[in-house]
Motif scaffolding. Structure first.
Motif, PDB file in Angstrom:
ATOM      1  N   HIS B 238      -2.146  29.320  29.868  1.00  0.00           N
ATOM      2  CA  HIS B 238      -2.673  30.241  30.858  1.00  0.00           C
ATOM      3  C   HIS B 238      -3.936  29.659  31.505  1.00  0.00           C
ATOM      4  CE1 HIS B 238      -4.131  34.218  32.193  1.00  0.00           C
ATOM      5  NE2 HIS B 238      -5.287  33.792  31.793  1.00  0.00           N
ATOM      6  N   VAL B 240      -7.507  30.471  33.401  1.00  0.00           N
ATOM      7  CA  VAL B 240      -8.415  31.611  33.543  1.00  0.00           C
ATOM      8  C   VAL B 240      -8.630  31.947  35.015  1.00  0.00           C
ATOM      9  CG1 VAL B 240     -10.741  32.450  33.099  1.00  0.00           C
ATOM     10  CG2 VAL B 240      -9.607  31.000  31.420  1.00  0.00           C
ATOM     11  N   LYS B 241      -8.425  33.213  35.338  1.00  0.00           N
ATOM     12  CA  LYS B 241      -8.676  33.670  36.705  1.00  0.00           C
ATOM     13  C   LYS B 241      -9.969  34.466  36.688  1.00  0.00           C
ATOM     14  CE  LYS B 241      -4.375  35.476  37.033  1.00  0.00           C
ATOM     15  NZ  LYS B 241      -3.599  34.695  36.072  1.00  0.00           N
ATOM     16  N   SER B 242     -10.967  33.995  37.432  1.00  0.00           N
ATOM     17  CA  SER B 242     -12.222  34.728  37.345  1.00  0.00           C
ATOM     18  C   SER B 242     -12.574  35.434  38.648  1.00  0.00           C
ATOM     19  CB  SER B 242     -13.361  33.801  36.927  1.00  0.00           C
ATOM     20  OG  SER B 242     -13.961  33.250  38.064  1.00  0.00           O
ATOM     21  N   ALA B 437      -8.408  30.085  26.442  1.00  0.00           N
ATOM     22  CA  ALA B 437      -8.112  30.731  27.711  1.00  0.00           C
ATOM     23  C   ALA B 437      -8.061  32.240  27.520  1.00  0.00           C
ATOM     24  CB  ALA B 437      -6.797  30.206  28.264  1.00  0.00           C
ATOM     25  N   THR B 438      -7.449  32.700  26.424  1.00  0.00           N
ATOM     26  CA  THR B 438      -7.375  34.141  26.154  1.00  0.00           C
ATOM     27  C   THR B 438      -8.773  34.734  26.037  1.00  0.00           C
ATOM     28  OG1 THR B 438      -5.467  33.586  24.800  1.00  0.00           O
ATOM     29  CG2 THR B 438      -6.278  35.852  24.671  1.00  0.00           C
ATOM     30  N   ARG B 440     -11.697  33.493  27.068  1.00  0.00           N
ATOM     31  CA  ARG B 440     -12.478  33.416  28.312  1.00  0.00           C
ATOM     32  C   ARG B 440     -12.010  34.466  29.301  1.00  0.00           C
ATOM     33  NH1 ARG B 440     -12.331  26.845  28.511  1.00  0.00           N
ATOM     34  NH2 ARG B 440     -13.602  26.581  26.640  1.00  0.00           N
ATOM     35  N   GLN B 441     -10.679  34.648  29.379  1.00  0.00           N
ATOM     36  CA  GLN B 441     -10.155  35.654  30.294  1.00  0.00           C
ATOM     37  C   GLN B 441     -10.669  37.033  29.890  1.00  0.00           C
ATOM     38  OE1 GLN B 441      -7.896  34.887  33.087  1.00  0.00           O
ATOM     39  NE2 GLN B 441      -8.984  36.783  33.539  1.00  0.00           N
ATOM     40  N   ASP B 445     -12.768  39.500  32.210  1.00  0.00           N
ATOM     41  CA  ASP B 445     -12.248  40.843  32.502  1.00  0.00           C
ATOM     42  C   ASP B 445     -13.252  41.913  32.123  1.00  0.00           C
ATOM     43  OD1 ASP B 445      -9.995  39.651  33.399  1.00  0.00           O
ATOM     44  OD2 ASP B 445      -8.757  40.127  31.638  1.00  0.00           O
ATOM     45  N   GLU B 465     -16.089  27.512  34.113  1.00  0.00           N
ATOM     46  CA  GLU B 465     -14.867  28.301  34.211  1.00  0.00           C
ATOM     47  C   GLU B 465     -15.177  29.786  34.330  1.00  0.00           C
ATOM     48  OE1 GLU B 465     -12.048  26.513  31.600  1.00  0.00           O
ATOM     49  OE2 GLU B 465     -10.850  28.335  31.522  1.00  0.00           O
ATOM     50  N   ILE B 466     -16.189  30.270  33.637  1.00  0.00           N
ATOM     51  CA  ILE B 466     -16.360  31.729  33.588  1.00  0.00           C
ATOM     52  C   ILE B 466     -17.632  32.264  34.213  1.00  0.00           C
ATOM     53  CG2 ILE B 466     -14.903  31.991  31.571  1.00  0.00           C
ATOM     54  CD1 ILE B 466     -17.331  32.153  29.843  1.00  0.00           C
TER      55      ILE B 466
END
Ligand SMILES: Nc1ncnc2c1ncn2[C@@H]1O[C@H](COP(=O)(O)OP(=O)(O)OP(=O)(O)O)[C@@H](O)[C@H]1O
Ligand SMILES: [Mg+2]
Lengths: 307, 516
Positions: B238, B240-242, B437-438, B440-441, B445, B465-466
């Motif tokens: 996955h 990460v979508k930030s 990834a989990t 960080r996501q 969120d 990334e975050i």
């Protein structure tokens, strides 16, 4: 006047030595991470064994040896229960005290009222005769000197040798010590037995030098003071000497003041050492930096290696 | 070809769980051999058996062609095996030199050893002060002790279980040079890491484990990071979508000229730290290990009390004097750096560990003053499900979890509360790519739902990334927080250095002033 001061000092030394012996042994035990609350019991068994052996052989040194062996054997029982069987250390230590006091009473029944064998004091022609200093420095029995030698040896061993480093490491993190391949249980067994031998010796001192006779419960709570002294010293050997002599002095002061008929109830005076113990413990425990630096982190925790 | 170490059909069973299942692998002298696998794949278990810290249930090891049993770490060290553990095996009350002496055979001479430590640590660029007490050191510094401890034993096989997880990029580069030098001198290295780029760069050979079994043995030069990851998980990872936004709310966590004296000779003093974390954003603090991150975390979490209540404000309330629980009840949550021992009690079960941080803020856990074990088990199961924590039995002791799985649990425990303010130190230390990834996501969120999140991390990739804004900590001082979009790793590196210089010159000035 001088004579009185001298006799007070000599009594203080004899009153302090058993505390010193028992406490320095327990210090090593606790440095390895084991809390043995059975000091009082091991002292009692040491006292009666020492007294009996000396009486039967007529030789006080045989008594000393017997006291030492008896204390070590009783501590071996403690080691087996807490290290091999992983029983709770606090409960086992308390049980050991009760067991030791009971067994010593039973063993000593025949000795009650018998005159004991006295551990003689050193006498060096010339030196021991020097007024005042002579009797203090050169006129003690050998256990007084031995107790100080043990402290010096323990201090050197703990902070200057590999053996001591391993003991401190095992007390600080048994998990890490195990990961590095040290035998945690083995090291602890040896320390526990050293502590037992010292406690036995302390008991023997009571029945061979302090008051050479056997009276039931003659340890009179000294084992507990020795335990408190270890905390008092914040696990540093030389501070035990300071502590032991301080408490010895307080005990003797209690007696002397009574003898002078000063109007303080005698019960209060005999409670004095214990009151002071509690106060000192409170004061010391407030200093967190001091406690953190030397308190063995694994003190009292059971260890089971995972395989 | 002569192999240095061969493992033949090695199996290790814990209760009902096969941590290693019929593992066969070979390591040549001078080779850097990576073990890859997800959290709980059995990498640590395998190397612990090689180091004699665990015994295989079946199978055998060969050392230079001869079958050997390795009954203890001492025996392993005698063979020439050195190991850096994933969870350190250090003694906090002892000094660096004493810690190292415990693993060294031969004469006991602390002064000589201190000299050797100083020399080796200088040679290999791993600075260490031999007389420092471990309790005062950061995780990164502790790691250096473990590495130097191994190097001093001049091993034939060096095992490194996630050595770079807590090192800065520069420290890691230095370590790679060290390892390459060792390999060229003929020493074999077993290297465990979750950073695939690093493995590609450094290693000659990769063995991939999945659920305790060897699933592949590949040449890292021919693989990409993505193909390695696919081999490990057996699927895709996955991303990460930030979705960075500038729609930020009120300040929920505010540090106002926070100061904290050093609590030991080797600890860092915090000076004048000011920072605001607003609702909806993730602010990251970058920095080299040992520059005050630990102290800052202690100050914010309430492990150490502050001189003035107003130095720390949570949701408008000054809380500098309040303890950890009061701050938690005000909606804050804290995840410390060290998961085993600080974040979780090793000998407690997972559900008991849930109770430890949440008993005062979570009504479901305590009923009329008594711990509700049913409630705790429910929460613990939810965390395990949401964060995919892999474990051997229903409610295991914290110490039996693999490092990454415990990290997922410790982070999940706090995220699961949906805190208004989250402070988290090294969120993905030792966590595999998928699980990172989990985590960080989940952090991102949480912020997007209106919480303020402060992340302290040494992993710049993670930070980029975050984070929405990034501040740099250096020698106990914090830079301004800059928007992440305007920063590069080079600029952050300069900030770290710049802050040093400013302080050094001002220090010199005061010294001059004092002398004048
Ligand atoms: N002492 C133990 N008792 C019971 N189970 C254990 C023990 N040690 C490890 N396990 C289990 O064995 C499995 C493999 O663990 P291991 O530590 O080898 O994983 P790993 O590959 O090193 O993972 P990570 O990357 O997270 O460190 C895990 O599921 C773990 O829970
Ligand atoms: Mg691992």
């Amino acid at each position: 006047m001088n004579d009185q001061v001298l006799s007070v000092i000599l009594t203080i030394i004899t009153a302090s030595t058993p505390l010193l012996l028992a406490a320095i042994g327990e210090l090593v035990v606790e440095r390895s991470g084991v809390l043995n609350l059975g000091v009082e019991g091991m002292m009692a068994v040491g006292a009666v064994s020492g007294f009996g052996a000396a009486l039967m052989t007529g030789n006080p040194y045989a008594g000393v040896l017997a006291a030492l062996v008896a204390g070590a054997l009783l501590s071996l029982l403690f080691g087996f229960l807490t290290l091999t069987m992983v029983a709770n250390q606090v409960a086992t230590g308390l049980a050991l005290t009760l067991l030791g006091l009971g067994v010593s009473g039973l063993m000593g029944e025949a000795f009650v009222g018998q005159p004991g064998v006295h551990l003689e004091r050193l006498s060096i022609p010339g030196l021991s005769g020097i007024p005042f200093i002579g009797p203090i420095l050169f006129g003690q029995d050998f256990l007084v000197y031995l107790s100080l030698v043990i402290v010096a040896a323990v201090s050197y061993m703990l902070f200057r040798t590999r053996t001591g480093l391993v003991i401190r490491a095992v007390g600080d993190s048994h998990q890490s010590a195990h990961a590095l391949g040290y035998s945690v249980v083995g090291v602890r067994y040896l320390c526990v037995m050293f502590g037992g031998a010292c406690s036995g010796l302390a008991g023997g001192y009571l029945s061979l030098a302090y008051t050479p006779q056997w009276v039931e419960n003659m340890t009179a709570g000294r084992g507990w003071i020795a335990l408190a002294l270890v905390v008092f010293s914040s696990w540093l050997p030389w501070r035990i000497v300071v502590g032991a002599y301080l408490f010895g002095a307080i005990t003797v002061m209690g007696f002397s003041l009574q003898a002078y008929g000063i109007g303080i109830p005698s019960q209060l005076l005999s409670a004095l050492p214990y009151v002071v113990t509690v106060m000192v413990l409170v004061l010391i425990s407030r200093n967190r930096a001091l406690m953190r630096a030397n308190t063995p982190a694994c003190l009292g925790q059971p260890f089971v290696p995972d395989r | 070809m002569d192999y240095l170490l061969e493992a033949l059909h090695v199996t290790k069973v814990f209760g009902s769980l096969k941590a290693n299942d019929d593992v066969t692998l070979k390591v040549k002298p001078g080779e850097i051999h990576a073990f890859l696998g997800e959290n709980g794949a059995g990498k640590s278990t395998l190397v612990k058996m090689i180091y004699g810290a665990l015994q295989p249930t079946s199978g055998e090891f060969r050392w230079m062609g001869k079958t050997v049993t390795i009954p203890s770490p001492a025996a392993a060290r005698k063979l020439g095996v050195g190991m850096v553990f994933q969870h350190f095996s250090l003694f906090e009350a002892l000094t660096v030199a004493e810690n190292i002496a415990l693993a060294m055979p031969g004469a006991f001479d602390m002064r000589k050893l201190s000299g050797r430590i100083a020399r080796v640590s200088r040679d290999y660029g791993l600075p260490l002060e031999p007389s420092a007490v471990v309790a005062d050191l950061s995780v990164g510094e502790r790691q250096r002790i473990e590495i130097v401890r191994c190097l001093l034993q001049e091993p034939k096989l060096l095992i490194m279980d996630e050595p770079t997880a807590v090192l800065t990029p520069q420290e890691a580069d230095q370590l790679f040079i060290t390892l390459q030098r060792l390999a060229s001198e003929g020493c074999a290295v077993i290297y465990i890491s979750h950073r695939l780029e690093e493995v590609k760069r450094l290693c000659h050979n990769v063995t991939i484990l999945r659920h305790g079994k060897v699933v592949a043995n590949v040449d890292p030069g021919r693989e990409t990071a993505a193909s390695l990851a696919r081999l490990m998980v057996g699927g895709d990872i996955h991303v990460v979508k930030s979705a960075r936004e500038d729609r930020r709310g009120a300040a929920r966590l505010k540090l106002d000229r926070l100061r904290l004296p050093a609590d030991g000779p080797f600890a860092v003093e915090l000076r004048n730290i000011s920072l605001e974390v607003r609702a909806g954003e993730v602010v990251a603090i970058a920095g080299v290990a040992g520059n005050g991150q630990q102290e800052l975390f202690d100050a914010v979490s309430g492990e150490r009390s502050l001189a003035q209540a107003a130095m720390l404000v949570i949701d408008g309330k000054p809380m500098g004097h309040d303890g950890v629980n009061t701050r938690r009840n005000a909606g804050a949550a804290f995840v410390p750096e060290e998961r085993l021992g600080h974040g979780a009690v090793p000998a407690f079960t997972l559900s008991q560990n849930v109770v430890l941080t949440r008993h005062s803020s979570d009504a479901a856990l305590v009923r009329s003053g008594l711990v509700s074990s049913g409630g705790a088990a429910g929460v613990s199961e939810r965390i395990v499900r949401d964060f995919d924590v892999r474990k051997g039995k229903p409610d295991p002791e914290a110490r039996s979890l693999s490092g990454g799985n415990l990290q997922k649990f410790v982070v999940g425990r706090e995220l699961d509360r949906r805190p208004g303010v989250l402070v988290i130190n090294q969120p993905t230390w030792g966590v595999d790519a998928g699980a990172s990834a989990t985590i960080r996501q989940a952090i991102v969120d949480l912020a997007r739902q209106g919480s303020a999140v402060l992340v302290i991390s040494q992993d710049l990739d993670e930070i980029f990334e975050i984070a929405d804004r990034i501040a740099v900590i250096s020698r106990g001082e914090l830079s301004e927080a800059y928007p992440a979009s305007g920063l590069t790793s080079e600029k952050i590196g300069l900030l770290m250095a710049g802050a040093h210089e400013i302080r050094q010159t001002s220090g010199k000035e005061t010294a001059h002033a004092a002398r004048a």
